[in-house]
Write a protein that holds these residues in place. Structure first.
Motif, mmCIF file in Angstrom:
data_model
loop_
_atom_site.group_PDB
_atom_site.id
_atom_site.type_symbol
_atom_site.label_atom_id
_atom_site.label_comp_id
_atom_site.label_asym_id
_atom_site.label_seq_id
_atom_site.Cartn_x
_atom_site.Cartn_y
_atom_site.Cartn_z
ATOM 1 N N LEU A 54 25.716 25.230 16.479
ATOM 2 C CA LEU A 54 25.567 24.491 17.747
ATOM 3 C C LEU A 54 26.462 23.253 17.681
ATOM 4 O O LEU A 54 26.876 22.987 19.045
ATOM 5 C CB LEU A 54 24.257 23.559 17.699
ATOM 6 C CG LEU A 54 22.866 24.158 17.151
ATOM 7 C CD1 LEU A 54 21.818 23.502 17.000
ATOM 8 C CD2 LEU A 54 22.786 25.143 18.852
ATOM 9 N N LEU A 112 27.392 21.186 21.900
ATOM 10 C CA LEU A 112 26.173 21.053 21.984
ATOM 11 C C LEU A 112 25.965 19.158 20.760
ATOM 12 O O LEU A 112 24.847 18.713 20.936
ATOM 13 C CB LEU A 112 24.903 21.100 21.757
ATOM 14 C CG LEU A 112 25.241 22.744 22.164
ATOM 15 C CD1 LEU A 112 24.228 23.839 22.560
ATOM 16 C CD2 LEU A 112 24.479 22.494 23.712
ATOM 17 N N GLN A 113 26.466 18.812 20.587
ATOM 18 C CA GLN A 113 27.031 17.053 20.344
ATOM 19 C C GLN A 113 25.882 16.962 20.714
ATOM 20 O O GLN A 113 26.584 16.202 21.487
ATOM 21 C CB GLN A 113 27.740 16.996 19.006
ATOM 22 C CG GLN A 113 27.904 16.155 18.444
ATOM 23 C CD GLN A 113 28.941 15.644 17.392
ATOM 24 O OE1 GLN A 113 30.579 15.906 17.211
ATOM 25 N NE2 GLN A 113 29.389 14.292 16.966
ATOM 26 N N GLY A 114 24.769 15.976 20.486
ATOM 27 C CA GLY A 114 24.629 15.043 20.908
ATOM 28 C C GLY A 114 23.152 15.010 22.267
ATOM 29 O O GLY A 114 22.904 14.470 22.731
ATOM 30 N N GLU A 115 23.117 16.739 22.250
ATOM 31 C CA GLU A 115 22.337 16.808 22.990
ATOM 32 C C GLU A 115 20.589 16.833 22.607
ATOM 33 O O GLU A 115 20.424 17.096 21.708
ATOM 34 C CB GLU A 115 22.482 18.447 23.446
ATOM 35 C CG GLU A 115 24.184 17.865 24.621
ATOM 36 C CD GLU A 115 23.790 17.783 25.536
ATOM 37 O OE1 GLU A 115 23.201 17.633 25.864
ATOM 38 O OE2 GLU A 115 24.925 16.724 26.288
ATOM 39 N N ASN A 116 19.922 17.096 22.644
ATOM 40 C CA ASN A 116 18.317 17.524 22.912
ATOM 41 C C ASN A 116 18.143 18.664 22.970
ATOM 42 O O ASN A 116 18.226 19.152 24.181
ATOM 43 C CB ASN A 116 17.383 16.492 23.330
ATOM 44 C CG ASN A 116 17.552 15.020 23.101
ATOM 45 O OD1 ASN A 116 18.164 15.122 22.209
ATOM 46 N ND2 ASN A 116 17.322 14.275 24.018
ATOM 47 N N ILE A 117 17.839 19.802 21.602
ATOM 48 C CA ILE A 117 17.907 21.181 21.896
ATOM 49 C C ILE A 117 16.331 21.779 21.194
ATOM 50 O O ILE A 117 16.129 20.532 20.434
ATOM 51 C CB ILE A 117 18.867 22.224 21.410
ATOM 52 C CG1 ILE A 117 19.434 21.551 19.604
ATOM 53 C CG2 ILE A 117 19.724 21.909 22.372
ATOM 54 C CD1 ILE A 117 20.060 22.669 19.040
#
Length: 80
Positions: free
Chosen positions: A63, A68-73
């Protein structure tokens, strides 16, 4: 670190602040012990705390490589 239970020491708990902390601490405490068993080709196969940690780290690395670091997934899919 365990939080003492004054009524029953068998019920001491740990303060868990994240899923990552939970998985990492359990892998350290229980290592190759099975978290659960899944059925494959009519046979039950163990899945260990260490395997869970390795897979979590691999997914996290993938990820991050996608930016996608710091994203909500959310990850949705079939389990074993």
């Amino acid at each position: 670190m365990p939080v003492p239970n004054q009524h029953n020491p068998m019920l001491d708990t740990r303060i868990i602040r994240s899923i990552r902390q939970l998985v990492d601490e359990n892998a350290k405490l229980y290592g190759d012990a099975p978290v659960y068993y899944y059925k494959s080709a009519k046979q039950f196969v163990p899945y260990s705390y260490r395997e869970m940690q390795e897979n979590m780290n691999a997914i996290g690395t993938a990820l991050l490589s996608l930016g996608l670091q710091g994203e909500n997934i959310a990850i949705v899919g079939e389990a074993h």
